[in-house]
Design a protein around this motif. Structure first.
Motif, PDB file in Angstrom:
ATOM      1  N   ASP A  13       0.839  -1.220   0.000  1.00 27.30           N
ATOM      2  CA  ASP A  13       0.000   0.000   0.000  1.00 27.30           C
ATOM      3  C   ASP A  13       0.864   1.256   0.000  1.00 27.30           C
ATOM      4  O   ASP A  13       0.466   2.307  -0.519  1.00 27.30           O
ATOM      5  N   ASP A  14       2.088   1.136   0.528  1.00 29.14           N
ATOM      6  CA  ASP A  14       3.050   2.247   0.440  1.00 29.14           C
ATOM      7  C   ASP A  14       3.373   2.545  -1.027  1.00 29.14           C
ATOM      8  O   ASP A  14       3.568   3.692  -1.412  1.00 29.14           O
ATOM      9  N   ASN A  38       6.906  -3.146   7.370  1.00 31.03           N
ATOM     10  CA  ASN A  38       6.257  -4.230   6.615  1.00 31.03           C
ATOM     11  C   ASN A  38       7.280  -5.294   6.231  1.00 31.03           C
ATOM     12  O   ASN A  38       7.020  -6.470   6.198  1.00 31.03           O
ATOM     13  N   ASN A 165       1.453   0.233  12.387  1.00 31.76           N
ATOM     14  CA  ASN A 165       2.527   1.217  12.514  1.00 31.76           C
ATOM     15  C   ASN A 165       2.733   1.636  13.975  1.00 31.76           C
ATOM     16  O   ASN A 165       3.863   1.804  14.433  1.00 31.76           O
ATOM     17  N   ASP A 239      -2.230   3.492   2.935  1.00 30.10           N
ATOM     18  CA  ASP A 239      -1.296   4.622   2.863  1.00 30.10           C
ATOM     19  C   ASP A 239      -1.652   5.709   1.854  1.00 30.10           C
ATOM     20  O   ASP A 239      -1.464   6.901   2.152  1.00 30.10           O
TER      21      ASP A 239
HETATM   22 CA    CA Z   1       3.178   1.542   5.313  1.00 30.96          CA
END
Ligand code: CA
Ligand code: RIB
Length: 313
Positions: A13-14, A38, A165, A239
């Motif tokens: 997703d980053d 991750n 996170n 993200d």
């Molecule tokens: Ca992330």
């Protein structure tokens, strides 16, 4: 244009957040700083360099950050992102390298050079940000705004209480939330769980049929399977919602809150969110789902708006 530094642990997703930062004309991506989360830091660095190279953006530097949390034992999310962070999809390494300077030194020096001009978008554990706060007392003052993907007022995604996170480095999250940044926007699971990469959107990626869209389809298979097994409607696109907010802030509804972080015990990483009229911290409690999807895909695939408009009304 919004000048940003993207602090990221470079999972799948980053990747969507990094691509949106690169492709959007409203975002001026100054640099990427990486943190372990991750996946291991080495893979986060490789992923960042590769996505920048794939996007013909080798001019955007990558600064490598912390490979472990401040105090607790690190945990990973390979069950969603694969060992390499990009759903196990193999790729040839980028020809570029990370910078010599550390991510923490870059964060402190760049915001000191351009006080009140740079927004930091933190989409991984907050270890780098917390260490920058501890390194230079002026850092907090120099940062224009901090947008964080993290927190959950409701259920967590690592434990019933904690979002990944904040769970991976709860002490860093506590330092950051207590350090007095002039403007923090918290984008947590309460909104991001509502923006999965649905089967229709997966079909759209295949119909767009470009190298990038097919890469994203392949890289999201592992996470999609895991999240569907968890009862979600596809891989959660946590993200990129932070970047979509910077592009069009009407995508989120915010409320002013005080935030406390649990650092120990079974509630490690829990964010206790309390409404507060005299706080400059804002928490996203609602979002415009369709607007998010439209921003995300039309910015990354500007030549394919005809197909996108068939799927996203
Ligand atoms: Ca992330
Ligand atoms: O809990 C979701 C967050 O943890 C996202 O940033 C995801 O990439 C992982 O880092």
């Amino acid at each position: 244009m919004e000048k940003i530094i993207l602090d990221t642990d470079m999972g799948i997703d980053d990747v969507f957040a990094l691509l949106l930062s690169i492709y959007s004309k409203k975002i001026d991506l100054k640099a990427v700083t990486t943190v372990e989360g991750n996946c291991i830091l080495e893979n986060a660095n490789k992923n960042a360099l590769k996505i920048l190279e794939m996007s013909n953006c080798n001019n955007i530097p990558v600064y490598s950050g912390m490979d472990k949390p401040l105090q607790v034992e690190g945990v990973y999310a390979e069950y969603v992102h694969g060992k390499n962070g990009i759903g196990g999809v193999e790729y040839t390494l980028a020809k570029t390298q990370v910078e010599e300077k550390s991510a923490i030194d870059y964060l402190v020096e760049e915001t000191s050079k351009y006080p009140n001009e740079i927004t930091i978008v933190a989409i991984g554990p907050l270890t780098n940000i917390a260490l920058a706060v501890q390194k230079d007392p002026d850092f907090v003052k120099n940062v224009k705004r901090l947008i964080i993907m993290g927190s959950a007022e409701g259920a967590g995604n690592v434990t019933p209480d904690a979002e990944f996170n904040f769970y991976r480095d709860p002490h860093a999250a506590k330092i950051v939330m207590e350090s007095g940044f002039k403007d923090i926007v918290l984008v947590g699971l309460d909104v991001t769980n509502r923006i999965p990469l649905t089967k229709k959107l997966e079909e759209m990626l295949l119909n767009i049929n470009t190298e990038l869209s097919k890469f994203l389809y392949k890289a999201t298979r592992m996470g999609a399977e895991f999240d569907r097994n968890e009862g979600l409607d596809g891989l959660i696109l946590n993200d990129p919602l932070t970047i979509a907010y910077l592009i069009d802030n009407s995508v989120l509804k915010l409320k002013n809150v005080d935030v406390e972080i649990e650092t120990d015990g079974e509630k490690r990483g829990k964010s206790i969110i309390k409404n507060s009229d005299n706080s400059n911290y804002k928490f996203a409690y609602d979002l415009d789902i369709n607007k998010f999807y439209k921003i995300l895909f039309s910015e990354i695939f500007p030549e394919n708006t005809e197909i996108i408009n068939q799927y996203i009304k």
